[in-house]
Design a protein around this motif. Structure first.
Motif, mmCIF file in Angstrom:
data_model
loop_
_atom_site.group_PDB
_atom_site.id
_atom_site.type_symbol
_atom_site.label_atom_id
_atom_site.label_comp_id
_atom_site.label_asym_id
_atom_site.label_seq_id
_atom_site.Cartn_x
_atom_site.Cartn_y
_atom_site.Cartn_z
ATOM 1 N N ALA A 113 -9.425 -9.587 7.229
ATOM 2 C CA ALA A 113 -8.963 -10.950 7.542
ATOM 3 C C ALA A 113 -9.231 -11.886 6.362
ATOM 4 O O ALA A 113 -8.357 -12.663 5.954
ATOM 5 C CB ALA A 113 -9.660 -11.467 8.790
ATOM 6 N N ALA A 114 -10.436 -11.798 5.792
ATOM 7 C CA ALA A 114 -10.773 -12.673 4.656
ATOM 8 C C ALA A 114 -9.863 -12.372 3.468
ATOM 9 O O ALA A 114 -9.363 -13.277 2.788
ATOM 10 C CB ALA A 114 -12.239 -12.480 4.263
ATOM 11 N N MET B 253 0.169 -1.940 7.814
ATOM 12 C CA MET B 253 0.050 -1.675 6.383
ATOM 13 C C MET B 253 -1.252 -2.274 5.856
ATOM 14 O O MET B 253 -1.974 -1.623 5.099
ATOM 15 C CB MET B 253 1.259 -2.281 5.662
ATOM 16 C CG MET B 253 1.433 -1.838 4.243
ATOM 17 S SD MET B 253 2.328 -0.276 4.088
ATOM 18 C CE MET B 253 4.010 -0.797 3.850
ATOM 19 N N TYR B 254 -1.548 -3.511 6.257
ATOM 20 C CA TYR B 254 -2.755 -4.182 5.766
ATOM 21 C C TYR B 254 -4.008 -3.411 6.178
ATOM 22 O O TYR B 254 -5.000 -3.371 5.451
ATOM 23 C CB TYR B 254 -2.849 -5.625 6.296
ATOM 24 C CG TYR B 254 -1.717 -6.536 5.868
ATOM 25 C CD1 TYR B 254 -0.794 -6.163 4.892
ATOM 26 C CD2 TYR B 254 -1.578 -7.809 6.439
ATOM 27 C CE1 TYR B 254 0.238 -7.004 4.520
ATOM 28 C CE2 TYR B 254 -0.543 -8.661 6.060
ATOM 29 C CZ TYR B 254 0.369 -8.256 5.109
ATOM 30 O OH TYR B 254 1.390 -9.089 4.736
ATOM 31 N N ALA B 255 -3.982 -2.785 7.358
ATOM 32 C CA ALA B 255 -5.161 -2.077 7.872
ATOM 33 C C ALA B 255 -5.512 -0.860 7.012
ATOM 34 O O ALA B 255 -6.627 -0.354 7.083
ATOM 35 C CB ALA B 255 -4.922 -1.645 9.323
ATOM 36 N N LYS C 265 5.870 2.374 8.053
ATOM 37 C CA LYS C 265 5.101 1.158 8.365
ATOM 38 C C LYS C 265 5.742 -0.108 7.789
ATOM 39 O O LYS C 265 5.131 -1.172 7.806
ATOM 40 C CB LYS C 265 3.672 1.295 7.809
ATOM 41 C CG LYS C 265 2.858 2.392 8.461
ATOM 42 C CD LYS C 265 1.403 2.270 8.035
ATOM 43 C CE LYS C 265 0.634 3.574 8.093
ATOM 44 N NZ LYS C 265 0.491 4.190 9.411
ATOM 45 N N LEU C 266 6.980 0.041 7.298
ATOM 46 C CA LEU C 266 7.577 -1.097 6.593
ATOM 47 C C LEU C 266 7.749 -2.325 7.473
ATOM 48 O O LEU C 266 7.680 -3.457 7.007
ATOM 49 C CB LEU C 266 8.950 -0.691 6.010
ATOM 50 C CG LEU C 266 8.985 -0.370 4.519
ATOM 51 C CD1 LEU C 266 10.413 -0.126 4.068
ATOM 52 C CD2 LEU C 266 8.358 -1.503 3.693
ATOM 53 N N SER D 27 0.829 -1.203 0.000
ATOM 54 C CA SER D 27 0.000 0.000 0.000
ATOM 55 C C SER D 27 0.861 1.248 0.000
ATOM 56 O O SER D 27 0.418 2.325 0.385
ATOM 57 C CB SER D 27 -0.900 0.002 1.250
ATOM 58 O OG SER D 27 -1.627 -1.206 1.304
ATOM 59 N N SER D 28 2.134 1.119 -0.413
ATOM 60 C CA SER D 28 3.030 2.272 -0.321
ATOM 61 C C SER D 28 4.028 2.378 -1.476
ATOM 62 O O SER D 28 4.742 3.360 -1.575
ATOM 63 C CB SER D 28 3.818 2.192 0.990
ATOM 64 O OG SER D 28 4.731 1.101 0.938
#
Lengths: 514, 100, 499
Positions: free
Chosen positions: A313-314, A429-431, A422-423, A132-133
């Motif tokens: 989560a899914a 990162m997933y959030a 956030k590395l 995401s970055s």
């Protein structure tokens, strides 16, 4: 002479049509801009000015002969490196595909060429679109034009930054969990994830087959719609491609931009997307946009999507599972990198060493996670359950869309964060994908447009609209309606307010994939 | 708590044909344990009465006609990206074990 | 490799009950591959029948061949299976260089056809019913060639070469349920089962079914259970069995090999074994273990296959007759005796006779060729009759006999030349000048010459000793260098005696 790079694709098309400029001039202006700023931004992994100018000259010849291929003939386009191209390397941001030349074009690339669009180059991305970055690119990160110490979002940070930094009027992206929409939010641009099956996936290097969708990135809603009209529609090469007769999205955007178009629109506001995870400035601009919609005659309704609690989560089960299988083909036999072992080694050893050396840490993390989720004894609990969550989320959307036309959410919880921040925390990162993922799980379209600048940090934020599957035109219409109101307030697109970044302080970063 | 151990990470890496270093195994074991704890929450929502969805837009019977198309590559193009070939076939090092 | 110690077959049967199971892979003869529009053709320059899909190139996507689905449904119906109202493709994940994507698109828990039954006829006419568990669609892998090392086999090779022309060829895998009670018939049942599957797919016209080309491949599962024991023994899966004869031999071999090991107190390892036609033995392959974790999951790039009731009815109506029914019909049509017909069936030559007869030969002539001369040549060459020659080629030779162009001896000569690949029968006749002399004048001249050397022959014939003509016929045939029709010579000699 005005700076051609400041114009939208629609404006450039009009100037090409009335003869006030040429494709060569437009293309050269963008190539010059790339040469000037991309050492800092690093939006591109590959540019080939000769190739682009040759395509531009061919376009000008068609115009001169009175035979343009489309209204957009001659307008330049940036292409995310996830899409395979025969004349430029396609790496998907990975070392394992460094320099790889595809023997075939992705369907969307073919369609762009058939419309006369001029490819400018291939844009940077998180490796295999995992991130995401754009920091997970094997070729170094892309920087956010609003603040070059910050990330441009991901995975399509290259396409978003290229558009935001006026290196291209529009670009192709791919969105598996937000990779078009979240970078749009982060860079103050427009990004659209079409209905699953609306745009062909053939030639898009697969991340997660049941979630991936190719879509447009731009600075205006109309430009996104124009590009969607070019690339969309049925393709016999993709079994999941829809045979629907799609309306003109550009017409939908133009109609939406007319005063009064928002009157009577029912907008559902998702209760789950607020609270402390969401930055104050993100919520401020979101609420302002809602107020603007209400003032224009839209009805704002509260809705609930109870199962989105499980969406992240899914998603982080389905995506790694499918990716672990999709990425198995990178084995050093038919294409891409091959590790050299002393004494040669067995093919098994060569494959394992190649994949060890060729994949970055995030890719390995997700492949191992996906392998785990599919392995014997775990399938039902993980992958099987995640597929059930998908059903629940679809039901939530069905329920919500029974009473509203579109849903609105902040596109992502925060503005751009600092490079490296956030590395080391994959879960943080997933959030970031919390608001974008559900559309991919349900296959519905989603668009992010700029809603303003967060007061606390001066960085852009976006608002996301979601519509039922196949109602992509509705999104263009609603987004264009709000955009017209916002542009009237701002006096133009948000990116014209972006601070000019200093291109001298950074050394030229190495170009990968060339 | 998840049951991710260094041994299971090594086993998974073997299945996925990735030659992880010891350091990577240690890191991944810690990270995956945390991630699995989070993603495992899906099982709470997935009750028996909920059917699975594998495709977001339901379609069935998507076929093509049994006709050769211009998607066929020349041998030269087929081999164009190969790390190693003999002019008509892809070349790989010796294969461990027996054919499958 | 050294042949393992084998127990006598009869003794093995005394001590153990053989338990069988078969997985037969049938390559469909569609024009294009299962998931790509590349030609489905045998042979050809390596890597010339490939698209990005066959090579698993990044970004490529599979699309299902409708004809392959129709063929699979027809095969399922012919096997007496139920056709699933909804079936799905799944990915079977494992790394191997002949598998372009490093997963095979197959079907897992939702096969297109399930629960069927095939009647298999043994050489003595007994019918054994074999239960079919499932038939599912999948794609074939590419072809590996191992270079270096002494044997051309995988062990000891320096490197391997990969050709993906076969990658993605449509396959149907037919899996039987466990077969009990075959006892001493086990090897023969194995062969008869595969022959029956072959007959079915040939009758359906959905596969070329040439085992030597790998169009039809059998994996034979064999285990032994000690008499009086309930628990099944450990099984082996023998692969690479590329002829009907080999199927029978491989099963017999495994029964004898396993019996010997078990009787010595040893244990059978659950493993894949490879059949070697040359040595007539199996060798150990990859051990089966818990590490075989294929991580099946529904193929996200493909959609469910949901054949309509109308389509199933249409394909059912178009099914050819069942093999047993077909045999009854052919036996009656051809007017064969039980013995003659059984001989053809047991040799696995029924389809060849059908082809030969439909090309114009009489059933009896077709039978004599296949079970006589062709079987003899095949046996001597240690090959299958079907590998040597086609029914149409045999019929062409026979038509030349029927036209009186060739006599029997010359016809055999021509047949051998056809098998040797020297051309069509007519080309060979022309090239070798192999036509019988049909000019009575030339024959009479030769007869006159022979009678002059044996003046008493006509007298003996007139006295009723007709066999005396043989000496003259022999002399004439020799004089004509075999290019005479012996029957005509005989007629002429007898006419002379009556004159």
């Amino acid at each position: 002479m005005t700076d051609l790079t400041r114009h939208t694709a629609a404006e450039l098309a009009a100037q090409l049509a009335d003869g006030s400029t040429t494709s060569v001039a437009v293309t050269q202006a963008h190539l010059d801009r790339i040469a000037a700023v991309d050492g800092t931004i690093h939006a591109f992994l590959h540019v080939n000015p000769e190739l682009s100018l040759a395509a531009a000259a061919a376009s000008d010849a068609r115009r001169a002969a009175g035979k343009p291929l489309s209204d957009l003939d001659g307008v330049p386009l940036a292409i995310k490196d996830v899409l395979v191209t025969t004349d430029m390397p396609s790496t998907s941001g990975s070392k394992i595909l460094e320099g790889w030349m595809s023997p075939y074009d992705a369907t969307v690339v073919t369609r762009a060429r058939e419309a006369g669009l001029v490819p400018l180059g291939k844009t940077n991305m998180d490796e295999f679109a995992m991130g995401s970055s754009t920091e997970h690119s094997a070729y170094g990160p892309t920087r956010n034009p609003w603040d070059i110490d910050r990330i441009p979002g991901g995975s399509g940070g290259g396409s978003a930054a290229a558009v935001a930094a006026f290196e291209a009027p529009f670009a192709l992206g791919s969105d598996t969990g937000g990779s078009i929409r979240q970078p749009a939010h982060i860079t103050g641009t427009v990004g659209m994830k079409p209905t699953y099956g609306s745009v062909s996936r053939y030639g898009a290097i697969a991340l997660a087959s049941s979630l991936d969708q190719v879509g447009p990135c731009s600075r205006t809603v109309l430009d996104a719609a124009l590009l969607h009209d070019v690339i969309g529609g049925y393709d016999r090469h993709d079994s999941t491609s829809l045979k629907d007769a799609w309306p003109s999205f550009a017409e939908a955007a133009r109609a939406g931009a007319q005063p009064g178009s928002l009157k009577g629109l029912k907008v559902g506001v998702v209760g789950q997307y607020s609270g402390e995870a969401f930055q104050a400035g993100v919520m401020t601009r979101f609420r302002e946009s809602l107020e603007m919609l209400a003032a224009a005659g839209a009805e704002i309704v509260d809705v609930s999507l109870p199962s989105v609690e499980y969406a992240v989560a899914a998603y982080y089960l389905i995506l790694p599972a499918e990716a672990s299988s999709n990425l198995a083909k990178f084995d050093s036999v038919r294409f891409g990198m091959r590790a050299t072992l002393t004494g040669g080694g067995t093919v098994e050893q060569v494959m394992s060493a190649t994949r060890e050396a060729g994949f970055g840490p995030e890719v390995k993390r997700r492949i191992i996670l996906g392998t785990y989720a599919l392995s014997a004894g775990y399938y039902d609990a993980y992958y099987g359950s995640a597929q059930k969550v998908r059903t629940l989320i679809q039901r939530d959307f069905d329920h919500a869309f029974a009473s509203v036309d579109v849903l609105a959410t902040p596109t992502a919880p925060t503005t751009a964060w600092k490079l490296g921040e956030k590395l080391d925390d994959p879960l943080a990162m997933y959030a970031q994908d919390i608001a974008t993922i559900p559309a991919n799980l349900a296959g519905i379209p989603g668009i992010s447009i700029p809603s303003g600048i967060a007061p606390e940090d001066g960085l852009p934020v976006g608002i996301q609209f979601l519509a039922p599957a196949r109602h992509d035109a509705k999104l263009y219409s609603v987004a264009a309606g709000l955009e017209a109101l916002l542009h009237a307030q701002w006096g133009g697109p948000l990116n014209s307010q972006a601070p000019d970044f200093d291109t001298s302080s950074r050394t030229q970063s190495t170009r990968g994939g060339a | 708590m998840s049951d991710i151990s260094e041994d299971s990470v090594r086993h998974l890496a073997g299945l996925a044909r990735i030659d992880l270093t010891n350091d990577e195994v240690t890191h991944l074991t810690a990270e995956l344990s945390k991630i699995v704890d989070v993603v495992a929450t899906v099982s709470a929502a997935a009750t028996d009465d909920v059917p699975a969805t594998s495709h977001p837009i339901p379609l069935t019977n998507v076929y093509r006609d049994d006709v050769v198309t211009d998607d066929v590559l020349t041998t030269e193009k087929a081999l164009s990206g190969a790390p190693e070939h003999d002019g008509s076939r892809f070349k790989v090092s010796a294969i461990l074990g027996e054919e499958q | 490799m050294a042949k393992a110690k084998l127990m006598d077959f009869d003794k093995a049967l005394e001590l153990f009950e053989p338990v069988l199971g078969f997985e037969v892979h049938v390559e469909l003869n569609t024009k294009t591959k299962m998931f790509s529009s590349a030609p489905n053709e045998f042979g050809g320059e390596p890597n010339s029948n490939v698209t990005p899909v066959c090579l698993g190139l990044p970004g490529s996507l599979p699309v299902v061949n409708e004809q392959a689905v129709r063929y699979s449904i027809s095969l399922g119906l012919a096997l007496g299976c139920s056709i699933a109202p909804s079936s799905r493709f799944a990915r079977k994940n494992y790394f191997y260089p002949d598998l372009a994507k490093n997963y095979q698109i197959s079907q897992f828990d939702e096969p297109i056809a399930f629960e069927g039954k095939v009647d298999v006829e043994l050489s003595d006419g007994r019918i054994v019913s074999v239960d079919i568990e499932r038939a599912h669609m999948e794609e074939d892998a590419g072809k590996l060639t191992h270079i270096g090392g002494a044997t051309g086999r995988i062990q000891g090779a320096e490197y391997s070469l990969v050709d993906y022309n076969r990658a993605g060829v449509p396959l149907v895998e037919i899996v039987t349920k466990v077969i009990y009670g075959a006892e001493a018939d086990a090897p023969e049942l194995a062969k008869a089962y595969v022959a029956t599957i072959r007959d079915i797919v040939v009758a359906l016209g959905i596969s070329d079914a040439r085992m030597e080309r790998g169009n039809l491949r059998c994996d034979a599962n064999v285990s032994l259970r000690p008499r009086g024991q309930e628990k099944l023994g450990t099984r082996t899966e023998t692969k690479n069995v590329n002829s009907l004869r080999s199927v029978e031999r491989a099963v017999r071999y495994e029964i004898q090999r396993q019996a010997q090991i078990l009787s010595e107190g040893g244990t059978i390892i659950q493993e894949t074994r490879h059949w070697h036609e040359d040595t007539g033995a199996t060798s150990a392959g990859r051990p089966k273990s818990d590490a075989d974790d294929y991580r099946y999951f529904p193929e996200p790039d493909l959609l469910p296959v949901e054949p309509s009731a109308e389509l199933i009815a249409e394909l059912r109506a178009a099914l050819p007759e069942q093999p047993a029914e077909r045999k009854r019909r052919l036996k009656a049509e051809w007017g064969f005796t039980d013995l003659e017909f059984q001989d053809v069936v047991n040799s696995g030559l029924l389809s060849e006779l059908v082809a030969t007869v439909s090309a114009g030969a009489s059933p009896q002539a077709a039978r004599k060729w296949w079970t006589g001369e062709i079987a003899r040549i095949a046996n001597a060459a240690d090959r299958e009759p079907t590998e040597l020659i086609t029914g149409a080629q045999v019929a062409e030779v026979q038509l030349l006999v029927d036209e009186g162009v060739l006599n029997d001896r010359m016809a055999r000569q021509v047949l051998e030349a056809v098998i040797a690949g020297e051309g069509t029968a007519r080309e060979i006749v022309d090239a070798k000048g192999l036509a019988v002399v049909s000019d009575d004048g030339a024959l009479i001249a030769a007869i006159d010459q022979a009678l002059a050397a044996q003046p008493d022959v006509l007298e003996k014939i007139r006295e009723g000793k007709v066999q005396a003509a043989g000496a003259v016929i022999g002399a004439v045939m020799q004089a004509m260098q075999g290019k005479a029709d012996a029957a005509r010579v005989r007629e002429l000699v007898l006419e002379r005696a009556q004159a």
